[in-house]
Motif scaffolding. Structure first.
Motif, mmCIF file in Angstrom:
data_model
loop_
_atom_site.group_PDB
_atom_site.id
_atom_site.type_symbol
_atom_site.label_atom_id
_atom_site.label_comp_id
_atom_site.label_asym_id
_atom_site.label_seq_id
_atom_site.Cartn_x
_atom_site.Cartn_y
_atom_site.Cartn_z
ATOM 1 N N THR A 105 0.829 -1.211 0.000
ATOM 2 C CA THR A 105 0.000 0.000 0.000
ATOM 3 C C THR A 105 0.861 1.258 0.000
ATOM 4 O O THR A 105 0.495 2.255 -0.620
ATOM 5 N N LYS A 106 1.992 1.237 0.653
ATOM 6 C CA LYS A 106 2.909 2.388 0.624
ATOM 7 C C LYS A 106 3.409 2.629 -0.792
ATOM 8 O O LYS A 106 3.471 3.765 -1.256
ATOM 9 N N TRP A 107 3.789 1.578 -1.496
ATOM 10 C CA TRP A 107 4.309 1.714 -2.853
ATOM 11 C C TRP A 107 3.216 2.216 -3.791
ATOM 12 O O TRP A 107 3.473 3.014 -4.674
ATOM 13 N N LYS A 108 1.991 1.746 -3.604
ATOM 14 C CA LYS A 108 0.898 2.178 -4.476
ATOM 15 C C LYS A 108 0.577 3.655 -4.278
ATOM 16 O O LYS A 108 0.325 4.369 -5.236
ATOM 17 N N THR A 109 0.570 4.108 -3.053
ATOM 18 C CA THR A 109 0.250 5.520 -2.822
ATOM 19 C C THR A 109 1.395 6.423 -3.232
ATOM 20 O O THR A 109 1.167 7.548 -3.661
ATOM 21 N N ALA A 110 2.616 5.979 -3.122
ATOM 22 C CA ALA A 110 3.763 6.810 -3.494
ATOM 23 C C ALA A 110 3.877 6.952 -5.008
ATOM 24 O O ALA A 110 4.416 7.935 -5.497
ATOM 25 N N ALA A 111 3.352 6.015 -5.759
ATOM 26 C CA ALA A 111 3.496 6.037 -7.217
ATOM 27 C C ALA A 111 2.443 6.906 -7.892
ATOM 28 O O ALA A 111 2.533 7.168 -9.075
ATOM 29 N N THR A 112 1.447 7.364 -7.160
ATOM 30 C CA THR A 112 0.383 8.150 -7.769
ATOM 31 C C THR A 112 0.619 9.633 -7.554
ATOM 32 O O THR A 112 1.335 10.044 -6.649
ATOM 33 N N ILE A 113 -0.021 10.416 -8.392
ATOM 34 C CA ILE A 113 0.064 11.864 -8.276
ATOM 35 C C ILE A 113 -1.212 12.341 -7.574
ATOM 36 O O ILE A 113 -2.310 11.870 -7.877
ATOM 37 N N THR A 114 -1.068 13.254 -6.650
ATOM 38 C CA THR A 114 -2.216 13.720 -5.881
ATOM 39 C C THR A 114 -2.989 14.780 -6.662
ATOM 40 O O THR A 114 -2.493 15.322 -7.652
ATOM 41 N N ASN A 115 -4.177 15.084 -6.202
ATOM 42 C CA ASN A 115 -4.990 16.122 -6.842
ATOM 43 C C ASN A 115 -4.304 17.477 -6.749
ATOM 44 O O ASN A 115 -4.367 18.274 -7.684
ATOM 45 N N ASP A 116 -3.652 17.743 -5.626
ATOM 46 C CA ASP A 116 -2.915 19.005 -5.475
ATOM 47 C C ASP A 116 -1.782 19.092 -6.493
ATOM 48 O O ASP A 116 -1.525 20.153 -7.057
#
Length: 100
Positions: A24-35
């Motif tokens: 889950t850490k790797w998945k969230t780090a690989a995405t770009i946030t809305n900001d």
């Protein structure tokens, strides 16, 4: 206390928990946030406006001084230069259209 009572829960509970935690850490780090998306869009619009301003300044200087030779950069309104911009604008439009 038997070592089996310690090792077995560690293997059955601790190991899957550790693996899922880092997945889950790797998945969230690989995405770009809305900001980040908003910031990138603002930067893109700013760069586009600055490019248009540079074109205007170069045209004004060229009319005042015929010997003016602008520094080699992307030439204004050339189809080959604008292709990537059109692709990016299309992606932005699709993304905005996909949002509720």
């Amino acid at each position: 206390m038997d070592p089996e009572f310690i090792v077995l829960p560690m293997v059955l509970i601790g190991l899957p928990w550790l693996i899922m935690h880092y997945v889950t850490k790797w998945k969230t780090a690989a995405t770009i946030t809305n900001d980040d998306e908003v910031l990138l869009e603002e930067l893109y619009n700013l760069a586009k406006r600055l490019d248009e301003r540079m074109d205007t300044v170069e045209r004004l200087v060229a009319t005042d001084d015929p010997s003016f030779n602008p520094v080699k950069r992307i030439q204004p309104d050339q189809d080959s230069d604008n292709q990537q911009l059109r692709e990016l604008e299309q992606l932005l439009a699709e993304k905005k259209g996909a949002r509720p």
